[in-house]
Write an enzyme that holds these catalytic residues in place. Structure first.
Site, PDB file in Angstrom:
ATOM      1  N   PRO A  84     -20.850  -5.041  -3.602  1.00 38.14           N
ATOM      2  CA  PRO A  84     -21.756  -4.307  -4.494  1.00 38.14           C
ATOM      3  C   PRO A  84     -21.159  -2.947  -4.832  1.00 38.14           C
ATOM      4  O   PRO A  84     -20.965  -2.103  -3.946  1.00 38.14           O
ATOM      5  CB  PRO A  84     -23.046  -4.179  -3.684  1.00 38.14           C
ATOM      6  CG  PRO A  84     -22.600  -4.274  -2.251  1.00 38.14           C
ATOM      7  CD  PRO A  84     -21.385  -5.159  -2.233  1.00 38.14           C
ATOM      8  N   VAL A  85     -20.823  -2.741  -6.098  1.00 36.04           N
ATOM      9  CA  VAL A  85     -19.907  -1.670  -6.489  1.00 36.04           C
ATOM     10  C   VAL A  85     -20.411  -0.273  -6.160  1.00 36.04           C
ATOM     11  O   VAL A  85     -19.620   0.594  -5.769  1.00 36.04           O
ATOM     12  CB  VAL A  85     -19.555  -1.799  -7.989  1.00 36.04           C
ATOM     13  CG1 VAL A  85     -20.760  -1.512  -8.876  1.00 36.04           C
ATOM     14  CG2 VAL A  85     -18.398  -0.877  -8.339  1.00 36.04           C
ATOM     15  N   SER A 130     -15.004  -3.914  -6.885  1.00 29.76           N
ATOM     16  CA  SER A 130     -15.571  -4.795  -5.860  1.00 29.76           C
ATOM     17  C   SER A 130     -17.072  -4.576  -5.690  1.00 29.76           C
ATOM     18  O   SER A 130     -17.536  -3.432  -5.649  1.00 29.76           O
ATOM     19  CB  SER A 130     -14.878  -4.540  -4.519  1.00 29.76           C
ATOM     20  OG  SER A 130     -13.486  -4.621  -4.630  1.00 29.76           O
ATOM     21  N   TYR A 149       0.810  -1.217   0.000  1.00 29.84           N
ATOM     22  CA  TYR A 149       0.000   0.000   0.000  1.00 29.84           C
ATOM     23  C   TYR A 149       0.847   1.273   0.000  1.00 29.84           C
ATOM     24  O   TYR A 149       0.449   2.288  -0.573  1.00 29.84           O
ATOM     25  CB  TYR A 149      -0.943   0.005   1.201  1.00 29.84           C
ATOM     26  CG  TYR A 149      -1.951  -1.125   1.200  1.00 29.84           C
ATOM     27  CD1 TYR A 149      -2.660  -1.449   0.052  1.00 29.84           C
ATOM     28  CD2 TYR A 149      -2.189  -1.876   2.356  1.00 29.84           C
ATOM     29  CE1 TYR A 149      -3.570  -2.486   0.033  1.00 29.84           C
ATOM     30  CE2 TYR A 149      -3.104  -2.917   2.355  1.00 29.84           C
ATOM     31  CZ  TYR A 149      -3.796  -3.224   1.192  1.00 29.84           C
ATOM     32  OH  TYR A 149      -4.703  -4.251   1.191  1.00 29.84           O
ATOM     33  N   HIS A 173     -25.707  -1.478 -10.305  1.00 27.96           N
ATOM     34  CA  HIS A 173     -25.098  -2.625 -10.968  1.00 27.96           C
ATOM     35  C   HIS A 173     -25.641  -3.857 -10.246  1.00 27.96           C
ATOM     36  O   HIS A 173     -25.015  -4.438  -9.367  1.00 27.96           O
ATOM     37  CB  HIS A 173     -23.579  -2.575 -10.869  1.00 27.96           C
ATOM     38  CG  HIS A 173     -22.901  -3.813 -11.395  1.00 27.96           C
ATOM     39  ND1 HIS A 173     -23.134  -4.292 -12.668  1.00 27.96           N
ATOM     40  CD2 HIS A 173     -22.020  -4.676 -10.819  1.00 27.96           C
ATOM     41  CE1 HIS A 173     -22.418  -5.397 -12.849  1.00 27.96           C
ATOM     42  NE2 HIS A 173     -21.740  -5.654 -11.735  1.00 27.96           N
ATOM     43  N   THR A 222     -16.984 -14.357 -13.492  1.00 24.41           N
ATOM     44  CA  THR A 222     -16.740 -13.530 -14.677  1.00 24.41           C
ATOM     45  C   THR A 222     -15.518 -12.655 -14.422  1.00 24.41           C
ATOM     46  O   THR A 222     -15.324 -12.184 -13.306  1.00 24.41           O
ATOM     47  CB  THR A 222     -17.955 -12.619 -14.986  1.00 24.41           C
ATOM     48  OG1 THR A 222     -18.069 -11.625 -13.962  1.00 24.41           O
ATOM     49  CG2 THR A 222     -19.240 -13.420 -15.041  1.00 24.41           C
TER      50      THR A 222
END
Length: 314
Positions: A124-125, A122, A68, A178, A233
């Site tokens: 739930p975007v 990532s 990081y 999304h 996916t």
């Protein structure tokens, strides 16, 4: 003389992260790709594999492994780490686990001195992007979720197959979450300058029985159809992310439906959801506010409210 070099850091080297790195390297989208993962050996293996193909590409994109603290001079940090949905779950069901992962990522990145752009993949975007915005303290233009960019590409593929046209010649947008509540602005869909409604009306025999609701259903379900067949996916979202990154780094001013914070647009505030936006070197330059029908706007509001309901718990 100062020569600016573009650097993209990717957090998470699973299938999505490594595929995103592959897309960036093979397209020569930036000068350096930095791979970061708690599993450093996995990250190092991906680095080696990517480097070994450089000889056959158009440019030498540097691929490195870091942590990081190395994000300080990154232009874009891509977050792919998260909890994938299991069979029977929706993306929203992964929020609790993904939230904890995000908390462990954003703080050390900001402590490094990072001032660039976050791109969130990532799920739930929409909600995770809003959480990154909250944790990072960065301007809203610099925190972007992939939103409905991939859903829109899937929709354009379905329409392209239907009318036998290159999907790149289809202009259409999936908007909102999304996820299952997303909607399609059918009144704004055009192919070659003709609205989709005109195409259906002018070709009644050819397109008899076309069901718009089914097309939306197929768009929403495309990811799950892939998941059922191959487990997950990654190519589609990786290529989508690379397209967003190129639009930013190359200051393309391209319009892509991404997840960004609404501040009055479409009558919504304080919620991240998928809307078309102009992307350039500073991130989101401007949100494109489509003129939706009353019915479409109602569907959009329902999707935004669903996202907002989950985001209240952040």
């Amino acid at each position: 003389m100062t020569i600016n070099r573009s650097k993209v850091a990717i957090i998470g080297t699973g299938l999505v992260g490594s595929s995103t790195a592959f897309s960036l390297v093979t397209q020569g989208a930036c000068d350096e790709v930095l791979l970061i993962d708690l599993n450093k050996e996995r990250a190092r293996g991906e680095m080696m594999d990517l480097r070994h193909g450089i000889d056959y590409l158009n440019r030498n994109v540097k691929v490195n492994v870091g942590d990081y603290s190395d994000c300080a001079d990154a232009d874009i940090v891509v977050i792919t780490a998260g909890a994938p949905p299991r069979e029977g779950q929706t993306r929203l069901d992964t929020l609790g686990a993904s939230k904890k992962i995000i908390e462990s990522i954003v703080s050390p990145i900001m402590e490094s001195g990072f001032t660039g752009i976050f791109l969130i993949i990532s799920n739930p975007v929409d909600i995770i992007a809003q959480y990154v915005y909250k944790l990072s303290g960065l301007p809203k233009s610099q925190v972007i979720g992939t939103g409905t960019a991939l859903d829109t590409a899937r929709l354009k593929n379905l329409i392209g197959d239907l009318v036998q046209i290159d999907p790149r010649s289809v202009h259409a947008y999936a908007l909102g979450e999304h996820g299952d509540s997303q909607m399609v602005a059918w009144s704004r869909v055009t192919v070659g300058g003709k609205t989709f409604a005109e195409i259906l009306r002018d070709n009644p025999d050819r397109f008899k029985g076309v069901d718009l609701d089914q097309l939306v259903h197929d768009t929403i379900g495309a990811g799950w159809e892939i998941l059922k067949r191959k487990g997950t996916t990654y190519y589609g979202i990786a290529t989508t992310a690379a397209g967003i990154i190129k639009s930013i780094l190359q200051d393309e001013n391209r319009i892509i439906p991404i997840s960004t914070l609404l501040d009055g647009e479409y009558g919504e505030r304080n919620v991240f959801c998928g809307v078309p936006a102009i992307l350039g070197r500073t991130g989101v330059k401007e949100i494109v506010e489509l003129h939706l029908t009353d019915t479409e706007l109602e569907k959009f509001h329902r999707s935004a409210e669903l996202i907002r309901g989950f985001a209240r718990n952040l």
